[in-house]
Design a protein around this motif. Structure first.
Motif, PDB file in Angstrom:
ATOM      1  N   CYS A 355     -63.095  -2.328  16.177  1.00 46.47           N
ATOM      2  CA  CYS A 355     -62.389  -1.066  16.367  1.00 46.47           C
ATOM      3  C   CYS A 355     -62.482  -0.248  15.086  1.00 46.47           C
ATOM      4  N   GLY A 357     -60.686   2.138  14.352  1.00 45.93           N
ATOM      5  CA  GLY A 357     -59.360   2.585  13.948  1.00 45.93           C
ATOM      6  C   GLY A 357     -58.609   1.538  13.144  1.00 45.93           C
ATOM      7  N   CYS A 358     -58.651   0.254  13.598  1.00 44.37           N
ATOM      8  CA  CYS A 358     -57.810  -0.755  12.959  1.00 44.37           C
ATOM      9  C   CYS A 358     -58.568  -2.031  12.586  1.00 44.37           C
ATOM     10  N   TRP A 360     -59.721  -4.317  14.710  1.00 40.50           N
ATOM     11  CA  TRP A 360     -59.618  -5.366  15.731  1.00 40.50           C
ATOM     12  C   TRP A 360     -60.990  -5.585  16.360  1.00 40.50           C
ATOM     13  N   CYS A 374     -59.426  -0.271  22.332  1.00 41.81           N
ATOM     14  CA  CYS A 374     -58.811  -1.225  21.411  1.00 41.81           C
ATOM     15  C   CYS A 374     -57.511  -1.745  22.011  1.00 41.81           C
ATOM     16  N   CYS A 377     -54.657  -1.120  18.604  1.00 44.43           N
ATOM     17  CA  CYS A 377     -54.094   0.189  18.252  1.00 44.43           C
ATOM     18  C   CYS A 377     -54.279   1.210  19.380  1.00 44.43           C
TER      19      CYS A 377
HETATM   20 ZN   LIG Z   1     -57.799  -0.534  16.966  1.00 46.10          ZN
END
Ligand SMILES: [Zn+2]
Length: 442
Positions: A355, A357-358, A360, A374, A377
């Protein structure tokens, strides 16, 4: 900085010139094979002599270098090739040069001064199988005007495209011709000029490049590329229809009977379409890589293989793999010219499954999933964009200066987990001005 660059143009020969081109490629192959036979004979002779106890200067010399091979050829050509005068001497020389390089590779490989797999002894070139090519390095060769190339002993051969970019540089002295390789690919003849170009190279990224920062590039088949900035670069025009034809041609080829005349025809057709697809993508990639190298501090791309293995199958995979090799090759030179840096992500870095964004990971992401969702998040994003952003993060996490100087040594969480590899050859091209990126070796 002086950089070597290649300018390649498709030729449009008339029927007489076409026969001459074939004849010259044949002459190069002939000289290569003759030289190889000579080397093998001399080696065998030496073996025999050594078994009688001869040593040192008493042994038969083996023509192992280009000057030695040339000397031997010039002494023998009247006997072994009474027709030698019909071709430019450059053609024979090109064949011998190729052999000398092959022999040097064997020596270097045995001494351990050559990287990579162990090099085998040169093999004879078979007509119709070996690549048709020859090279001019001396004499009056070169562009003659915008649309014609002068090739000694062959004449003025028309080109399919204007050569303005090259002729302008040659005319005002910014470029110098070092050689011309003439070769045949998928039934078409090309000339590739090796040129030494003077370039003023910036010491580092410009203010504009620093403002834009790094960029991640994810190559695709549906689109040429997706950038971490969110921009999608469409495929070149007509590529779609070429790909459809390619698919059809592969099917016909697969259905044809092995060894049949039909199969040969299908293979030739398949080769032509493949070459066309490759050319179209290469063209599009050139425009993209110039722009990226000029406008960003670092360009992050994936390593080969993984992208192919993970994301594509069959045809798509082959196309994306060649694109990947090509984009790296182009960026290797261009980042050096424009003060930016090329970063190649680690081979096993899961850019698609992570991911952006985070961090994961979704290990169960499949080929069919075009969207990344995801579960940590709740980010939902396009799969290719997600991959591009992850690539960009690799550099952002360790600041572009650090990557420039020491690769992935910086101890940030991401950089440690995912070592960033610098592309050899671009290392200090911008700073020292000594390394000259190699142009396409034709
Ligand atoms: Zn994420």
């Amino acid at each position: 900085m002086r950089a070597l660059q290649a300018y390649r143009f498709a030729l449009d020969p008339n029927s007489v010139q076409l026969a001459d081109l074939h004849r010259h490629a044949g002459a190069a192959r002939f000289a290569y094979n003759w030289g190889l036979a000579r080397v093998k004979a001399a080696l065998a002779q030496r073996d025999a002599e050594q078994s009688y106890g001869l040593t040192g200067d008493a042994l038969t010399p083996v023509p192992w270098t280009l000057p030695a091979l040339r000397l031997a050829w010039n002494a023998a050509k009247r006997d072994v090739a009474p027709w030698w005068d019909e071709c430019s001497k450059e053609a024979f020389s090109a064949g011998l040069d190729q052999l000398a390089r092959g022999l040097k590779n064997v020596t270097d490989s045995r001494k351990g001064t050559r990287k990579g797999r162990r090099v085998g002894f040169p093999r004879f070139k078979k007509r119709g199988k070996a690549r048709d090519s020859f090279r001019y390095t001396t004499g009056a060769y070169g562009p003659a005007g915008d649309r014609r190339v002068k090739l000694p002993r062959i004449g003025w051969v028309k080109t399919h495209e204007p050569m303005g970019a090259l002729t302008a540089r040659l005319a005002d002295g910014r470029a110098r011709l070092l050689g011309a390789t003439v070769s045949r690919t998928a039934g078409r003849w090309f000339v590739s000029f090796t040129v030494e170009v003077d370039r003023t190279v910036p010491a580092g990224p410009s203010r504009r490049q620093r403002a834009a920062g790094p960029v991640g590039v994810d190559l695709g088949v549906k689109h040429l590329a997706v950038l971490s900035t969110g921009e999608t670069i469409p495929n070149p025009k007509h590529l779609g229809s070429a790909l459809r034809r390619l698919r059809k041609a592969s099917r016909s080829y697969a259905r044809s009977k092995p060894g049949s005349a039909g199969r040969r025809q299908h293979a030739a057709r398949l080769g032509r379409i493949h070459a066309r697809v490759a050319h179209q993508r290469r063209d599009g990639l050139h425009k993209l890589t110039t722009r990226l190298a000029k406008t960003h501090t670092s360009i992050v791309v994936e390593d080969l293989h993984v992208a192919g293995m993970v994301r594509n199958r069959r045809l798509a995979r082959a196309v994306s793999d060649t694109g990947m090799a090509e984009i790296r090759r182009q960026l290797t030179h261009k980042t050096g010219w424009y003060g930016s840096t090329l970063v190649v992500a680690d081979r096993w870095y899961p850019s698609s499954k992570t991911c952006s964004g985070c961090g994961w990971r979704n290990p169960s992401l499949t080929l069919a999933d075009r969207t990344f969702t995801c579960q940590s998040c709740e980010l939902v994003t396009d799969r290719d964009l997600n991959a591009a952003v992850n690539l960009c993060h690799l550099v952002a996490a360790s600041t572009s200066e650090t990557v420039n100087a020491r690769g992935g040594d910086r101890k940030t969480a991401l950089a440690r987990r995912v070592p960033v590899k610098r592309e050899p050859g671009t290392a200090t091209a911008g700073q020292t001005g000594s390394a000259s990126p190699q142009g396409e070796a034709a």
